[in-house]
Scaffold this active site. Structure first.
Site, short mmCIF file in Angstrom:
data_model
loop_
_atom_site.label_atom_id
_atom_site.label_comp_id
_atom_site.label_asym_id
_atom_site.label_seq_id
_atom_site.Cartn_x
_atom_site.Cartn_y
_atom_site.Cartn_z
N LYS A 167 111.98 55.74 14.97
CA LYS A 167 111.21 57.03 15.05
C LYS A 167 110.10 56.94 13.93
CE LYS A 167 114.85 58.95 12.35
NZ LYS A 167 116.41 59.45 12.31
N TYR A 220 92.69 66.10 -12.76
CA TYR A 220 92.91 67.69 -12.67
C TYR A 220 93.87 68.17 -13.48
CZ TYR A 220 90.16 67.56 -8.51
OH TYR A 220 89.15 67.43 -7.51
N MET A 273 93.36 63.94 -4.36
CA MET A 273 93.40 63.70 -2.80
C MET A 273 93.18 62.17 -2.70
SD MET A 273 90.90 65.72 -0.09
CE MET A 273 91.59 67.14 -0.02
#
Ligand SMILES: *Cc1c(COP(=O)(O)O)cnc(C)c1O
Length: 356
Positions: A35, A252, A300
């Site tokens: 799965k 950051y 990101m």
């Protein structure tokens, strides 16, 4: 040049890990659980590597049909069963096995006519309280299932909540045995943790998932200690190098502040690639074959690595985010999650190539 991040899938490791599962449960058939796109490794790619598995567990009928269309003839089990009666003819046509865990799913089968019979895995709720027929309803449910013209063979199934930790499986195991005593039907209970630690539960079908991918189902034991080999390496490269002076910060939030002059490498991998944003400073990572640590917040598309003890590292140096050198479970543990989540979360934008 393309962005250097990529995942390498090791078919030989998948095979090896299936053999480890068989070594633990030699008398059980193996339902390889694929799965979540084969836990992020690619469903069909994993199925091809594990083609001598006795069956496959998937989540949707569409995945089951894709396996049939790719030529797989083994048992294919849809683990949450069907969601709509519309799906029954397609499932029957492809000889797909279905979990039945609820009254609506039973009714679908009771009212179905003219289908070639489906093999059914009757899921019993023995204490996980997620899916499954309640203990008090089991006998009646089982008899109704047996009376369905649309139902072929019935396998009795349950799933453990704590096969990987205390208090273990004793309570659920006792409930299952008491309930199913005297019924001549095959049984399936064991996930990876139970395959590895609870041999009494191996039964007719074992259902290995995470262990096939070479990650550990346990918080207290690494995959290597279980003789499992990682099936995925997530790699990238250093794309920039900065030299920090004492007091300079990284990334950051300025979460890491240098206490001395040091070199920092910027790695082309971020949370949009599936790397956990919660990985703190100190999460293990390998650069140019040497173990080091991440620094500051994961962005990101990038994260930073400490190059203090790797003077030879430079732009273009290879980075292993996880794989044979950096256990995915170690990255997961540092980030407050489990290897399962990291493997499944590798983003679609990460190119995958196959090895072995
Ligand atoms: C996902 C799943 C498994 C495999 O579990 P692992 O912990 O990955 O071994 C087994 N059985 C069922 C019903 C599942 O949903």
């Amino acid at each position: 040049m393309t962005r250097p991040i990529h995942a390498i899938i090791h078919a030989d490791a998948l095979c090896h890990n299936l053999a480890v599962a068989r070594r633990h449960a030699p008398r059980s058939k193996m339902l390889a659980v694929i799965k979540a796109n084969g836990y992020g490794h690619g469903m069909l790619r994993v199925a091809r590597a594990l083609q001598d598995a006795d069956g496959f567990g998937v989540l949707s009928l569409a995945e089951a049909v894709a396996l049939r269309e790719a030529g797989f003839r083994q048992t294919v089990l849809v683990l949450e069963g069907l969601f709509d009666a519309d799906e029954l003819p397609l499932a029957a046509r492809h000889g797909v096995s279905v979990v039945v865990h609820s009254e609506p799913q039973l009714r679908m089968l009771e009212t179905a006519r003219g289908l070639s019979p489906l093999d059914v895995f009757l899921k019993i709720n023995t204490g996980m309280n997620r899916l499954g027929v309640a203990v008090k309803d089991f006998r009646k449910f089982y008899e109704r299932l047996r009376a369905c013209e649309a139902v072929g063979a019935i396998t009795l199934m349950t799933h453990f909540a704590t096969a990987d930790e205390a208090p273990g499986i004793a309570d659920q195991w006792a409930v299952f045995n008491q309930l199913t005593e005297g019924i001549a039907a095959p049984r399936t209970l064991a996930n990876s943790a139970a395959i590895l630690r609870h041999p009494e539960t191996h039964a007719d079908w074992a259902r290995p998932g995470i262990m096939l991918y070479g990650a550990s189902p346990f918080a207290d034991e690494y995959a290597a200690q279980l003789d499992l080999q990682p099936a995925m390496t997530l790699r990238s490269e250093i794309i920039a190098v900065q030299t920090l002076q004492s007091g300079d910060a990284v990334g950051y939030g300025r979460r890491f502040v240098a206490e001395k002059t040091m070199r920092v490498g910027t790695v082309a991998c971020g949370y949009a690639d599936g790397y956990p944003r919660h990985a703190p400073t100190g999460t293990p990572i390998a650069v140019a074959g040497k173990m080091t640590r991440t620094l500051g917040r994961v962005s990101m598309d990038m994260l930073c690595a400490d190059l203090s003890d790797i003077p030879e590292a430079d732009i273009g140096s290879p980075v292993e985010l996880w794989g044979g050198q950096v256990p995915v479970d170690a990255v997961a543990q540092a980030s407050g999650t489990i290897g399962y989540e990291l493997l499944c979360a590798v983003a679609a934008r990460v190119p995958v190539c196959e090895h072995g």
